[in-house]
Motif scaffolding. Structure first.
Motif, PDB file in Angstrom:
ATOM      1  N   ARG A  60      68.953 -14.162 -71.894  1.00  0.00           N
ATOM      2  CA  ARG A  60      68.879 -15.528 -71.372  1.00  0.00           C
ATOM      3  C   ARG A  60      68.974 -16.539 -72.513  1.00  0.00           C
ATOM      4  N   TYR A  76      72.276 -19.505 -73.189  1.00  0.00           N
ATOM      5  CA  TYR A  76      72.156 -20.951 -73.358  1.00  0.00           C
ATOM      6  C   TYR A  76      72.220 -21.385 -74.819  1.00  0.00           C
ATOM      7  N   GLN A 111      75.494 -18.193 -58.366  1.00  0.00           N
ATOM      8  CA  GLN A 111      74.317 -18.229 -59.224  1.00  0.00           C
ATOM      9  C   GLN A 111      74.426 -17.163 -60.312  1.00  0.00           C
ATOM     10  N   GLU A 129      69.009 -19.870 -64.953  1.00  0.00           N
ATOM     11  CA  GLU A 129      68.667 -21.278 -65.158  1.00  0.00           C
ATOM     12  C   GLU A 129      67.157 -21.498 -65.253  1.00  0.00           C
ATOM     13  N   THR A 130      66.393 -20.893 -64.357  1.00  0.00           N
ATOM     14  CA  THR A 130      64.955 -21.157 -64.299  1.00  0.00           C
ATOM     15  C   THR A 130      64.112 -20.112 -64.997  1.00  0.00           C
TER      16      THR A 130
END
Length: 378
Positions: free
Chosen positions: A292, A296, A352, A43-44
């Motif tokens: 990553r 997304y 996570q 996510e980050t």
């Protein structure tokens, strides 16, 4: 969200279990193994553990994660490949040769040729006065990409625009003459279907397209490639991506990553699509950035992620027996002599999602990789 924004520099952070990670790295390096590894919060983008994550090493088959995502994103998951059939058909008889024009379908198998033969029979074709011909003009004459001089390239069949059964015989052995195998297989299936092939030579004909056969969609091909690490299929697709040329196909992949991810050729150092080449160089950081971004990517990300092996979730046995990882790890593996690599996604016990990549060059074992993956996951 723009992929360049999403996959911007992965932010360093204090590692979880850093002491165990550093001990793992020290143990590997003491055995003469080069390590490029990292894990990031999906996510980050924060780095949770990392070691020489920008060092480019030989990636082996984790290269397929790079090439298959570029193909899915550029060509789209529903894209297909057409194999054309040409001949001069009059009153149920093909007056000359029956020509099969290939365009790089990597899944042109006996089962699918049988279905094509049935459709030709329904068109009224009863006989072929001439022979079976192959049109291989969609691919250039290059036998193999650069970088295969010192690797296991002899395990890969010829990569031809019209290839049947992965250019392997019925016993799974490499075909010594791929074109002969294709012609004989097609002719046998036609004759079993009731279409005689007479083999007469020097006949006058004016061929036209009689039919075409559509490959499975790209999403299905990529699923086979990444689940089974199929070298032949991805090399077929990379050549086709380059309009028949390996170098152009590789250059198009590199151009995609330069535009979409701001990853230049120094980050995407590849000469083939499968990872057989030991000239390929990728870093853990590069693989993590791409993974990553793919995670997304609403357009093609689900197809890409689904193509990876699922620990504890496949209908065949995998080497990994850790019950704690069941359905929490999705990966692309890589193996060559003195190369062991792994990249993918894992879900921690608290839910996570992490992106990770490990590249080991040297006398490493699978256990060396999975020891750290299990630690990260548990």
């Amino acid at each position: 969200m723009n992929l360049k924004v999403l996959t911007a520099l992965l932010v360093p952070a204090l590692a979880l279990g850093a002491q165990d990670f550093r001990g793992w790295v020290r143990g590997l390096e003491a055995r003469g193994i080069a390590v490029s590894a990292g894990i990031w919060d999906a996510e980050t983008g924060k780095a949770l553990d990392r070691h020489r994550e920008t060092q480019a090493l030989v990636p082996a088959s984790t290269t397929k994660a790079v090439t298959t995502y570029a193909l899915l994103k550029t060509l789209k998951p529903d894209s297909t490949i057409e194999t054309e059939v040409w001949g001069d058909l009059k009153d149920g008889v093909v007056q000359g040769d029956l020509t099969f024009k290939g365009d790089g379908d990597p899944l042109f198998t006996s089962e699918r040729i049988w279905l094509l033969a049935q459709s030709l029979k329904k068109q009224g074709i009863r006989r072929v006065a001439g022979s079976i011909r192959l049109d291989q003009s969609a691919f250039d004459a290059q036998r193999e990409p650069s970088g295969w001089e010192n690797t296991s390239a002899d395990t890969l069949p010829e990569v031809r625009a019209l290839s049947v059964n992965f250019n392997r015989d019925e016993n799974g052995r490499l075909a010594g003459d791929a074109d002969r195998l294709a012609r004989e297989t097609i002719q046998k299936i036609l004759q079993e279907t009731g279409i005689a092939v007479e083999g007469r030579a020097n006949l006058q004909d004016t061929p036209r397209k009689l039919a075409s056969w559509t490959s499975p969609p790209l999403r299905a091909l990529v699923l086979d490639i990444n689940k089974w690490s199929n070298n032949f299929m991805i090399e077929m697709l990379v050549r086709r991506f380059g309009a028949g040329s390996w170098p152009r196909g590789v250059q198009r992949i590199q151009a995609f990553y330069r535009t979409a991810f701001n990853l230049g050729p120094e980050a995407i150092q590849i000469t083939d699509g499968s990872g057989l080449s030991k000239d390929n160089r990728l870093s853990a950081r590069t693989l993590g950035t791409i993974l990553r971004g793919a995670y997304y990517d609403f357009e093609v990300g689900p197809e890409f992620v689904a193509s990876l092996k699922i620990i504890g979730g496949e209908p065949w046995k995998l080497r990994v027996k850790d019950a704690n990882l069941t359905r929490r790890v999705r990966v692309k593996t890589g193996h060559l002599d003195r190369v062991t690599s792994l990249c993918g996604y894992l879900q921690t016990l608290d839910g996570q999602v992490r992106v990770f990549a490990i590249l080991l060059n040297g006398p490493a074992r699978d256990e060396d990789v999975w020891e750290q993956v299990s630690r990260w996951a548990n």
